[in-house]
Design an enzyme around this catalytic site. Structure first.
Site, PDB file in Angstrom:
ATOM      1  N   GLU A   1       8.951 -21.193   7.982  1.00 44.26           N
ATOM      2  CA  GLU A   1       9.563 -20.344   9.176  1.00 44.26           C
ATOM      3  C   GLU A   1      10.885 -20.894  10.009  1.00 44.26           C
ATOM      4  OE1 GLU A   1       7.341 -20.997  13.181  1.00 44.26           O
ATOM      5  OE2 GLU A   1       6.150 -20.146  11.749  1.00 44.26           O
TER       6      GLU A   1
ATOM      7  N   GLU B   1       0.787  -0.874   0.031  1.00 43.74           N
ATOM      8  CA  GLU B   1      -0.119   0.058   0.087  1.00 43.74           C
ATOM      9  C   GLU B   1       0.885   1.186   0.195  1.00 43.74           C
ATOM     10  OE1 GLU B   1      -3.211   0.172  -0.274  1.00 43.74           O
ATOM     11  OE2 GLU B   1      -3.708  -1.879  -0.245  1.00 43.74           O
TER      12      GLU B   1
END
Length: 304
Positions: A115, A84
């Site tokens: 992870e 954004e």
């Protein structure tokens, strides 16, 4: 120091579990649990302020980059914020990176084992050529995620400014970065599901962190998104309103200024105030696209 883990509290109240609740009580319980996110952010505000002040000198340089690092929910939250920054603040894509465990394809198709991949973390930092002109923000609810810890360790060795956010106190992530931010949200309503309150707190954090940085870097003027990219009819209308309000002109001159400036809002504002497109572009280049500084120079010249 061993990481402090919150105990699993599967009972909500009166010996009941989430799956014992009627729909109304279930919804209210889940909604009310989110309030802990705001409380955690309020307690963390001094740490957030320190992190912002540390990041600003780095990002003020033309080559300065903001890099998020995360896995699972934390990484996806970071990626949401990162994408954004371009349309909202015209932050260059080459100055915004996300090191997401499992790669960007992990955004839509979860790869939770990623992870633990510290080799991938080292490669990601190396491939990104992380260095002293970077601000690296690591996010991990547990504060123990191997991918994130390795990324931050490598970033620190390479001279980057390191910021870490975790939802558990005393964790390796908070101990390994220069600017730690603890979001103490406590146990989840659904134990272990950090996509809930912890995830909410992380989303608020990256929103606050990135927006505050963009404001301080001059990509907001008079409370308006003057750096936004005008890419649809809705944003054309918003741009016209901004030019009208800041330049103090009517709608038609605002539209004309935007058209001759290829819908660059800051340039259009200066044109609507009397500059030529070339003069406006040159002044903004001189002030590193900061409208506040350009305005001060323009207004000073206009009144002298």
């Amino acid at each position: 120091m061993q990481a402090k883990q919150h105990p699993l509290q599967t009972e909500i109240s009166g010996g009941k579990h989430l799956d014992d609740l009627d729909t109304s009580t279930l919804v209210s319980t889940l909604v009310e649990s989110q309030a802990h996110a705001i409380g955690a952010l309020e307690k963390a505000m001094p740490a957030i302020e320190r992190a912002i002040e540390a990041a600003l000198p780095v990002l003020s340089e033309e080559s300065g980059r903001l890099i998020y690092c995360g896995a699972g929910t934390s990484g996806r939250v970071a990626l949401l914020d990162a994408v954004e920054l371009g349309p909202t603040f015209d932050w260059p894509p080459e100055r915004m990176l996300v090191l997401l465990a499992g790669g960007t394809e992990n955004f839509a198709a979860a790869q939770e084992a990623a992870e633990d991949d510290t080799d991938a973390a080292r490669k990601a930092v190396s491939d990104a050529e992380v260095g002293a002109t970077d601000v690296v923000v690591g996010i991990a609810a547990s504060g123990t995620t191997p991918f994130v810890l390795e990324c931050m360790s490598q970033a620190r060795k390479r001279g980057a400014t390191t910021i870490g956010c975790a939802n558990n106190d005393g964790t390796p992530l908070l101990q390994s970065v220069a600017w730690p931010i603890l979001l103490g949200t406590g146990p989840e309503a659904l134990p272990g599901s950090t996509r809930l309150t912890a995830g909410t707190s992380q989303k608020i954090l990256v929103n606050v962190l990135s927006t505050a940085l963009m404001v301080r870097l001059g990509r907001v003027y008079q409370g308006r998104m003057v750096s936004m990219r005008v890419s649809n009819s809705k944003l054309v209308g918003r741009a016209v309103t901004m030019v009208m309000d800041i330049a103090g002109c009517d709608e038609e001159p605002a539209r004309q200024a935007l058209e001759v400036c290829a819908y660059e809002v800051k340039q259009a504002i200066l044109v609507a105030e009397g500059m030529t497109p070339g003069e406006a572009a040159a002044l903004l280049s001189r002030t590193r696209q900061r409208l506040d500084e350009a305005h001060a120079l323009w207004k000073g010249r206009s009144t002298s």
